[in-house]
Design an enzyme around this catalytic site. Structure first.
Site, PDB file in Angstrom:
ATOM      1  NE  ARG A 122      -4.052  -2.227   2.099  1.00  0.00           N
ATOM      2  CZ  ARG A 122      -3.804  -3.073   2.838  1.00  0.00           C
ATOM      3  NH1 ARG A 122      -2.972  -3.230   3.540  1.00  0.00           N
ATOM      4  NH2 ARG A 122      -4.777  -3.866   2.511  1.00  0.00           N
ATOM      5  CE  LYS A 144      -1.504  14.280 -13.236  1.00  0.00           C
ATOM      6  NZ  LYS A 144      -1.862  14.562 -14.428  1.00  0.00           N
ATOM      7  CD  GLU A 191       6.449  18.670 -21.529  1.00  0.00           C
ATOM      8  OE1 GLU A 191       5.594  19.385 -20.891  1.00  0.00           O
ATOM      9  OE2 GLU A 191       5.829  17.513 -22.020  1.00  0.00           O
ATOM     10  CE  LYS A 233       4.062  18.134 -12.771  1.00  0.00           C
ATOM     11  NZ  LYS A 233       4.032  17.066 -13.570  1.00  0.00           N
ATOM     12  CD  GLU A 243      -4.998  16.557 -14.476  1.00  0.00           C
ATOM     13  OE1 GLU A 243      -4.110  15.834 -13.996  1.00  0.00           O
ATOM     14  OE2 GLU A 243      -5.266  16.856 -15.507  1.00  0.00           O
ATOM     15  NE  ARG A 247      -0.493  17.271 -11.865  1.00  0.00           N
ATOM     16  CZ  ARG A 247       0.230  16.265 -11.036  1.00  0.00           C
ATOM     17  NH1 ARG A 247      -0.129  16.250  -9.502  1.00  0.00           N
ATOM     18  NH2 ARG A 247       1.087  15.769 -11.350  1.00  0.00           N
ATOM     19  CG  ASN A 251      -2.986  18.486 -19.516  1.00  0.00           C
ATOM     20  OD1 ASN A 251      -2.128  18.024 -19.371  1.00  0.00           O
ATOM     21  ND2 ASN A 251      -4.063  18.304 -18.678  1.00  0.00           N
ATOM     22  CG  HIS A 254       0.517  18.154 -23.188  1.00  0.00           C
ATOM     23  ND1 HIS A 254       1.329  19.389 -22.777  1.00  0.00           N
ATOM     24  CD2 HIS A 254       1.313  17.197 -22.793  1.00  0.00           C
ATOM     25  CE1 HIS A 254       2.409  19.091 -22.431  1.00  0.00           C
ATOM     26  NE2 HIS A 254       2.316  17.971 -22.206  1.00  0.00           N
ATOM     27  CG  HIS A 258      -2.266  13.921 -25.760  1.00  0.00           C
ATOM     28  ND1 HIS A 258      -2.968  14.315 -24.689  1.00  0.00           N
ATOM     29  CD2 HIS A 258      -0.778  13.732 -25.471  1.00  0.00           C
ATOM     30  CE1 HIS A 258      -2.336  14.317 -23.736  1.00  0.00           C
ATOM     31  NE2 HIS A 258      -0.953  13.767 -24.098  1.00  0.00           N
ATOM     32  CG  HIS A 270       5.134  13.573 -24.672  1.00  0.00           C
ATOM     33  ND1 HIS A 270       3.639  13.825 -24.985  1.00  0.00           N
ATOM     34  CD2 HIS A 270       5.234  14.397 -23.752  1.00  0.00           C
ATOM     35  CE1 HIS A 270       3.149  14.602 -24.100  1.00  0.00           C
ATOM     36  NE2 HIS A 270       4.043  14.922 -23.399  1.00  0.00           N
TER      37      HIS A 270
HETATM   38  N1  GLY Z   1       2.580  16.211 -16.873  1.00  0.00           N
HETATM   39  C1  GLY Z   1       1.245  16.992 -16.183  1.00  0.00           C
HETATM   40  C2  GLY Z   1       0.997  16.584 -14.780  1.00  0.00           C
HETATM   41  O1  GLY Z   1       1.710  16.168 -14.003  1.00  0.00           O
HETATM   42  O2  GLY Z   1      -0.029  16.989 -14.317  1.00  0.00           O
END
Ligand code: GLY
Length: 368
Positions: A122, A144, A191, A233, A243, A247, A251, A254, A258, A270
């Protein structure tokens, strides 16, 4: 500028930006996981030779028992079978919940090892040691973690299973950028440009003024670039860890990117798709009336100086691209959401953009 920090539900996380920093890895892990006895060092096979031994030596010097696992860093290997291998290695090493996982590599390794660390018993303390520019300024920050899943249609559902698991520490040794291929390095620069556009217009001017030193990967310039970009960031994810709103501004470009990646996966990485997507997003911001003086071609000039593409590399119909945009998994409740700018450093979300707005974006990058 001091090292950026992220505030998350798991506490505060320092993003240490150092040249020669891998020698400090063991001491840093000891600080954030003081009860750990064993550390799982999960690394990209491409960084094992240049950096793996240094990382292992530093961990051993700090008194840890080190178990290692070497992983392939392509999207097709970012799958649950690879996570099962990591879990098995952790069991084999007798790892406890107080032990720690170190992810040494780029975004794929961070996502994969991060997910294994987030789920083993966990969740155990996770330390990110990103070795790509993209991971240093983006993927390693914000917790993430994920794997891809095979879609019933036969494609790859990117990041379809995952967890938020904020790292306890992020160590960016900018020396590791020296062994990155020029193409991978440039992908990370896209980025950095994105972060500058959403939050720090002065950083964009700095990038333009320092493009030659950035290209030459001068260590002091790299430290500044990573610190300034990572700080953006870090600030965004500190305000919106899960998010729920802001957040999503990360994007920018993006949704366009995408779609390009879906149709041109053999041609574009990417970061390259993001570079083109940023130009499209700025043009769309102007067409939406959000940023009347937006100059997509000036941005394209800066991006081109960094060696990144600013136009679609081969003819692709805008209709096919528009259709591919509809499949962006970030679309909510069937509504399309496009991150645009109201001005430099002023992002927002436009819901269900008019067809002309999207078309203006595509037209600016040569897709009509
Ligand atoms: N790469 C976008 C984020 O971490 O939310």
């Amino acid at each position: 500028m001091s090292d950026p920090r992220v505030q998350s539900s798991r506490g505060e996380c320092e993003i240490a930006v150092r040249h020669g920093g891998l020698t400090e890895l063991g001491a840093g892990v000891l600080r954030v996981a003081p009860n750990a006895k064993t550390v799982m060092l999960a690394m990209d096979e491409a960084v094992q030779k240049p950096w793996g031994e240094q990382a292992r030596a530093s961990l051993e010097q700090a008194g840890f028992r080190v178990a290692t696992i070497v992983l392939k860093a392509d999207e097709s290997h970012k799958c649950i079978a690879a996570v099962e291998r990591v879990w098995a290695a952790m069991l084999q090493a007798g790892m406890q919940r107080s032990d720690s996982m170190v992810a040494l590599g780029g975004g794929v390794i961070g996502d994969l090892a991060g997910f294994a660390g987030a789920t083993y018993q966990r969740g155990i303390p996770l330390v990110m040691a990103p070795t790509t520019l993209l991971a240093m300024v983006d993927a390693a920050i914000g917790g993430k973690t994920a794997v891809n899943l095979p879609l019933p249609s036969g494609g790859l559902g990117k990041n379809m299973a995952g967890a938020f698991h904020a790292p306890a520490w992020v160590l960016c040794d900018v020396d590791t950028l020296g062994t990155l291929s020029p193409r991978d390095y440039r992908c990370g620069l896209a980025e950095c440009v994105k972060h500058a556009l959403i939050a720090d217009p002065a950083l964009l001017d700095w990038i333009a003024a320092n493009h030659a030193a950035i290209e030459a990967r001068q260590p002091s310039v790299l430290e500044d670039l990573v610190r300034r970009s990572a700080a953006i960031k870090a600030a965004v994810v500190s305000r919106d860890e899960f998010e729920r709103g802001e957040r999503a501004h990360l994007n920018l470009g993006h949704t366009f990117a995408h779609a390009l990646e879906a149709l041109l996966h053999d041609e574009l990485r990417h970061g390259e798709a993001v570079a083109i997507g940023l130009v499209a997003a700025v043009a769309a911001s102007k067409a939406a009336g959000w940023w009347p003086s937006a100059d997509a071609q000036a941005l394209a000039g800066t991006i081109a100086q960094l060696g990144l593409p600013t136009r679609v590399p081969k003819p692709v119909g805008a209709a096919a691209l528009r259709a591919a945009m509809g499949f962006d998994k970030k679309a909510e409740g069937g509504r399309q959401r496009l991150v645009l700018l109201r001005g430099p450093g002023q992002p927002g979300v436009l819901t269900d953009p008019a067809a002309e707005v999207v078309a203006a974006g595509w037209s600016a990058v040569g897709a009509t």
